[in-house]
Design a protein around this motif. Structure first.
Motif, PDB file in Angstrom:
ATOM      1  N   PRO A 259       0.788  -1.245   0.000  1.00 38.60           N
ATOM      2  CA  PRO A 259       0.000   0.000   0.000  1.00 38.60           C
ATOM      3  C   PRO A 259       0.812   1.284   0.000  1.00 38.60           C
ATOM      4  CG  PRO A 259      -0.040  -1.043   2.165  1.00 38.60           C
ATOM      5  CD  PRO A 259       0.616  -2.021   1.229  1.00 38.60           C
ATOM      6  N   LEU A 260       2.122   1.199   0.257  1.00 39.10           N
ATOM      7  CA  LEU A 260       2.947   2.413   0.300  1.00 39.10           C
ATOM      8  C   LEU A 260       3.809   2.575  -0.940  1.00 39.10           C
ATOM      9  CD1 LEU A 260       4.262   2.151   3.992  1.00 39.10           C
ATOM     10  CD2 LEU A 260       2.114   3.158   3.185  1.00 39.10           C
ATOM     11  N   LYS A 261       3.581   1.758  -1.943  1.00 37.72           N
ATOM     12  CA  LYS A 261       4.522   1.656  -3.056  1.00 37.72           C
ATOM     13  C   LYS A 261       4.667   2.926  -3.897  1.00 37.72           C
ATOM     14  CE  LYS A 261       1.077  -0.470  -6.067  1.00 37.72           C
ATOM     15  NZ  LYS A 261       0.632  -1.731  -6.687  1.00 37.72           N
ATOM     16  N   LEU A 262       3.754   3.867  -3.747  1.00 37.39           N
ATOM     17  CA  LEU A 262       3.866   5.115  -4.513  1.00 37.39           C
ATOM     18  C   LEU A 262       4.235   6.308  -3.630  1.00 37.39           C
ATOM     19  CD1 LEU A 262       0.911   4.760  -7.049  1.00 37.39           C
ATOM     20  CD2 LEU A 262       3.333   4.253  -7.378  1.00 37.39           C
ATOM     21  N   LEU A 263       4.671   6.036  -2.411  1.00 38.98           N
ATOM     22  CA  LEU A 263       5.018   7.113  -1.489  1.00 38.98           C
ATOM     23  C   LEU A 263       6.526   7.247  -1.314  1.00 38.98           C
ATOM     24  CD1 LEU A 263       2.453   6.742   1.441  1.00 38.98           C
ATOM     25  CD2 LEU A 263       2.180   7.886  -0.768  1.00 38.98           C
ATOM     26  N   PHE A 264       6.961   8.489  -1.099  1.00 38.88           N
ATOM     27  CA  PHE A 264       8.340   8.757  -0.699  1.00 38.88           C
ATOM     28  C   PHE A 264       8.426   8.650   0.829  1.00 38.88           C
ATOM     29  CE2 PHE A 264       8.141  10.887  -4.830  1.00 38.88           C
ATOM     30  CZ  PHE A 264       9.302  10.406  -5.426  1.00 38.88           C
ATOM     31  N   LYS A 265       9.654   8.571   1.343  1.00 43.75           N
ATOM     32  CA  LYS A 265       9.841   8.324   2.776  1.00 43.75           C
ATOM     33  C   LYS A 265       9.170   9.383   3.643  1.00 43.75           C
ATOM     34  CE  LYS A 265      12.361   5.590   4.554  1.00 43.75           C
ATOM     35  NZ  LYS A 265      12.129   4.228   5.094  1.00 43.75           N
ATOM     36  N   ASP A 266       9.279  10.656   3.258  1.00 48.95           N
ATOM     37  CA  ASP A 266       8.662  11.691   4.092  1.00 48.95           C
ATOM     38  C   ASP A 266       7.151  11.535   4.130  1.00 48.95           C
ATOM     39  OD1 ASP A 266       8.643  12.432   1.332  1.00 48.95           O
ATOM     40  OD2 ASP A 266       8.249  14.514   1.858  1.00 48.95           O
ATOM     41  N   GLU A 267       6.555  11.057   3.047  1.00 49.68           N
ATOM     42  CA  GLU A 267       5.118  10.822   3.012  1.00 49.68           C
ATOM     43  C   GLU A 267       4.736   9.627   3.880  1.00 49.68           C
ATOM     44  OE1 GLU A 267       3.655  12.220  -1.318  1.00 49.68           O
ATOM     45  OE2 GLU A 267       5.089  10.578  -1.366  1.00 49.68           O
ATOM     46  N   VAL A 268       5.587   8.594   3.856  1.00 49.63           N
ATOM     47  CA  VAL A 268       5.355   7.423   4.708  1.00 49.63           C
ATOM     48  C   VAL A 268       5.347   7.853   6.174  1.00 49.63           C
ATOM     49  CG1 VAL A 268       6.272   5.183   5.450  1.00 49.63           C
ATOM     50  CG2 VAL A 268       6.367   5.825   3.038  1.00 49.63           C
ATOM     51  N   ARG A 269       6.281   8.705   6.546  1.00 45.48           N
ATOM     52  CA  ARG A 269       6.352   9.178   7.930  1.00 45.48           C
ATOM     53  C   ARG A 269       5.087   9.948   8.308  1.00 45.48           C
ATOM     54  NH1 ARG A 269      11.712   8.258   9.522  1.00 45.48           N
ATOM     55  NH2 ARG A 269      13.284   8.494   7.899  1.00 45.48           N
ATOM     56  N   MET A 270       4.594  10.794   7.396  1.00 47.70           N
ATOM     57  CA  MET A 270       3.379  11.555   7.668  1.00 47.70           C
ATOM     58  C   MET A 270       2.182  10.626   7.866  1.00 47.70           C
ATOM     59  SD  MET A 270       1.934  14.487   8.120  1.00 47.70           S
ATOM     60  CE  MET A 270       3.199  15.640   7.580  1.00 47.70           C
ATOM     61  N   VAL A 271       2.091   9.591   7.047  1.00 48.23           N
ATOM     62  CA  VAL A 271       1.009   8.616   7.188  1.00 48.23           C
ATOM     63  C   VAL A 271       1.127   7.882   8.522  1.00 48.23           C
ATOM     64  CG1 VAL A 271       0.064   6.443   6.265  1.00 48.23           C
ATOM     65  CG2 VAL A 271       0.644   8.328   4.709  1.00 48.23           C
ATOM     66  N   GLY A 272       2.341   7.493   8.882  1.00 46.73           N
ATOM     67  CA  GLY A 272       2.550   6.791  10.143  1.00 46.73           C
ATOM     68  C   GLY A 272       2.170   7.640  11.341  1.00 46.73           C
ATOM     69  N   LYS A 273       2.543   8.902  11.302  1.00 49.50           N
ATOM     70  CA  LYS A 273       2.206   9.814  12.405  1.00 49.50           C
ATOM     71  C   LYS A 273       0.696   9.975  12.506  1.00 49.50           C
ATOM     72  CE  LYS A 273       3.459  14.318  14.347  1.00 49.50           C
ATOM     73  NZ  LYS A 273       3.871  13.759  15.635  1.00 49.50           N
ATOM     74  N   THR A 274       0.033  10.085  11.367  1.00 50.29           N
ATOM     75  CA  THR A 274      -1.421  10.242  11.349  1.00 50.29           C
ATOM     76  C   THR A 274      -2.119   8.980  11.849  1.00 50.29           C
ATOM     77  OG1 THR A 274      -1.195  11.758   9.473  1.00 50.29           O
ATOM     78  CG2 THR A 274      -3.386  10.858   9.884  1.00 50.29           C
ATOM     79  N   LEU A 275      -1.508   7.828  11.631  1.00 52.94           N
ATOM     80  CA  LEU A 275      -2.063   6.570  12.119  1.00 52.94           C
ATOM     81  C   LEU A 275      -1.832   6.369  13.614  1.00 52.94           C
ATOM     82  CD1 LEU A 275      -1.023   4.241   9.170  1.00 52.94           C
ATOM     83  CD2 LEU A 275      -3.379   4.599   9.948  1.00 52.94           C
ATOM     84  N   GLY A 276      -1.051   7.248  14.230  1.00 57.05           N
ATOM     85  CA  GLY A 276      -0.866   7.199  15.670  1.00 57.05           C
ATOM     86  C   GLY A 276       0.358   6.455  16.150  1.00 57.05           C
TER      87      GLY A 276
ATOM     88  N   PRO B 120       4.179   6.010  17.405  1.00 56.25           N
ATOM     89  CA  PRO B 120       5.022   6.931  18.182  1.00 56.25           C
ATOM     90  C   PRO B 120       6.095   7.574  17.324  1.00 56.25           C
ATOM     91  CG  PRO B 120       5.528   4.636  18.722  1.00 56.25           C
ATOM     92  CD  PRO B 120       4.304   4.606  17.865  1.00 56.25           C
ATOM     93  N   ASP B 121       6.452   8.805  17.666  1.00 55.52           N
ATOM     94  CA  ASP B 121       7.432   9.562  16.886  1.00 55.52           C
ATOM     95  C   ASP B 121       8.773   8.840  16.783  1.00 55.52           C
ATOM     96  OD1 ASP B 121       5.626  11.532  16.373  1.00 55.52           O
ATOM     97  OD2 ASP B 121       6.591  13.077  17.598  1.00 55.52           O
ATOM     98  N   ASN B 122       9.200   8.183  17.869  1.00 56.45           N
ATOM     99  CA  ASN B 122      10.519   7.536  17.815  1.00 56.45           C
ATOM    100  C   ASN B 122      10.521   6.296  16.932  1.00 56.45           C
ATOM    101  OD1 ASN B 122       9.054   5.881  19.524  1.00 56.45           O
ATOM    102  ND2 ASN B 122      10.610   5.810  21.128  1.00 56.45           N
ATOM    103  N   MET B 123       9.357   5.885  16.461  1.00 57.83           N
ATOM    104  CA  MET B 123       9.270   4.818  15.472  1.00 57.83           C
ATOM    105  C   MET B 123       9.110   5.411  14.074  1.00 57.83           C
ATOM    106  SD  MET B 123       6.624   1.558  15.411  1.00 57.83           S
ATOM    107  CE  MET B 123       7.522   0.574  16.630  1.00 57.83           C
ATOM    108  N   VAL B 124       8.242   6.406  13.960  1.00 58.57           N
ATOM    109  CA  VAL B 124       7.957   7.030  12.663  1.00 58.57           C
ATOM    110  C   VAL B 124       9.168   7.787  12.115  1.00 58.57           C
ATOM    111  CG1 VAL B 124       6.591   8.818  11.512  1.00 58.57           C
ATOM    112  CG2 VAL B 124       5.484   7.218  13.065  1.00 58.57           C
ATOM    113  N   PHE B 125       9.904   8.474  13.004  1.00 55.44           N
ATOM    114  CA  PHE B 125      11.027   9.293  12.567  1.00 55.44           C
ATOM    115  C   PHE B 125      12.365   8.618  12.844  1.00 55.44           C
ATOM    116  CE2 PHE B 125       7.511  12.256  13.286  1.00 55.44           C
ATOM    117  CZ  PHE B 125       7.457  12.854  12.036  1.00 55.44           C
TER     118      PHE B 125
END
Length: 326
Positions: A176-193, A195-200
């Protein structure tokens, strides 16, 4: 959406609202694709696999089976965090595999960096295959493929080591992430809840600490790498450098240096500190760490990490040095 081309019309995910829209769209797509079937995911705890896991949990809940393989080469606290976040907080269907002895026994005495990488990759595939064959009615294999992987490796996310499963395991891929860049993946992860130390979380090599315990891996030196790395990360976090420096870590060569401890001569290891900034990882500059902080980190490492009597700071840019040591 095409499998191998990011549509020009696809809006960059730059804020929470765009991330929410992406999540809603993908949840609908995933539910239609998967139905009532089960999905298997190798959950490393890295950014990409963690975001895929969180997205799939939102879409299909416990139809997702996450397999977390602890090969003994992760950073301090990472296996525990995977269990806490996914099993305890998100109620994931998580299979935890303690394969530390298995991996370290296979790696014993091997000093060649490429051979170490191959051993780790091959053993991961074997462990993952064994766990997959214990499960019933798995129809899909989820992967944390992102857009740069498609560009650079023709869609095979080799550092997750799941591309080598036997062909008789006829899983349909879910990416499901195959069309995203890393910064976009991080934004999606943060929005999904997540933790920051995992997302970043900063980049981490597929073989993990196996390439930072330089030369033939020993359990005591591997533990020294893990503990010194934890000290470095803790101090960078305290001093506002964790978001400023692209990648930072410690490494310990397979050699000793003379030192003095409690008035006696000792032969112990030395720790290398590395902190670099880069845009594309093709070149890298060195972060200028305040001397007072370097001094504090050094004192903590030599006093808190058994078997270490010396600390050095690597000032080599890329080129000529690579980011990792091996």
């Amino acid at each position: 959406m095409a499998n191998d081309v990011r549509p020009e019309s696809m809006e960059r995910i730059t804020n929470e609202q765009l991330a929410k829209s992406f999540i809603e769209e993908q949840v609908d797509i995933l539910r239609r694709q998967i139905g009532d079937k089960k999905v298997l995911l190798a959950l490393s705890g890295g950014v990409d696999s963690s975001v895929v896991a969180a997205l799939l949990i939102k879409a299909i809940g416990r139809q997702l089976v996450c397999v977390h393989v602890n090969h003994g080469l992760l950073r301090k606290g990472e296996p525990e965090q995977v269990i806490e976040v996914f099993r305890n907080q998100m109620n994931a269907n998580l299979v935890y595999v303690d394969a530390v002895d298995r991996f370290l026994d296979k790696l014993q005495g091997e000093a060649d960096p490429e051979k170490k990488r191959k051993i780790i990759g091959a053993e991961f595939i074997r462990v993952f295959e064994e766990e997959a064959r214990k499960l019933e009615d798995i129809s899909f294999l989820a992967q944390g493929t992102i857009y740069p992987d498609i560009i650079e490796s023709h869609g095979v996310k080799a550092h997750h080591n799941v591309g080598g499963l036997p062909e008789d395991m006829k899983f349909e891929l879910v990416e499901p992430l195959k069309l995203l860049f890393k910064d976009e993946v991080r934004m999606v992860g943060k929005t999904l809840g997540l933790p920051d130390n995992m997302v970043f979380r900063q980049p981490f090599p597929g073989p993990g600490l196996g390439v930072r315990c330089l030369g033939a891996i020993t359990r005591d030196r591997l533990e020294a790498v893990r503990e010194s790395d934890a000290i470095l990360r803790e101090e960078f976090e305290k001093n506002g450098l964790s978001g400023k420096v692209w990648q930072y870590f410690t490494a310990i060569p397979d050699m000793k240096t003379v030192g003095v401890r409690d008035g006696k001569r000792v032969d112990e290891w030395f720790v290398i500190l590395r902190a670099v900034n880069t845009v594309d990882a093709m070149s890298a500059t060195i972060e200028e760490i305040p001397y007072s902080l370097l001094n504090h980190i050094t004192k903590r490492i030599v006093n808190e990490v058994p078997g270490v009597c010396r600390v050095v700071y690597d000032l080599t840019t890329k080129p000529t040095g690579t980011i990792e040591w091996e």
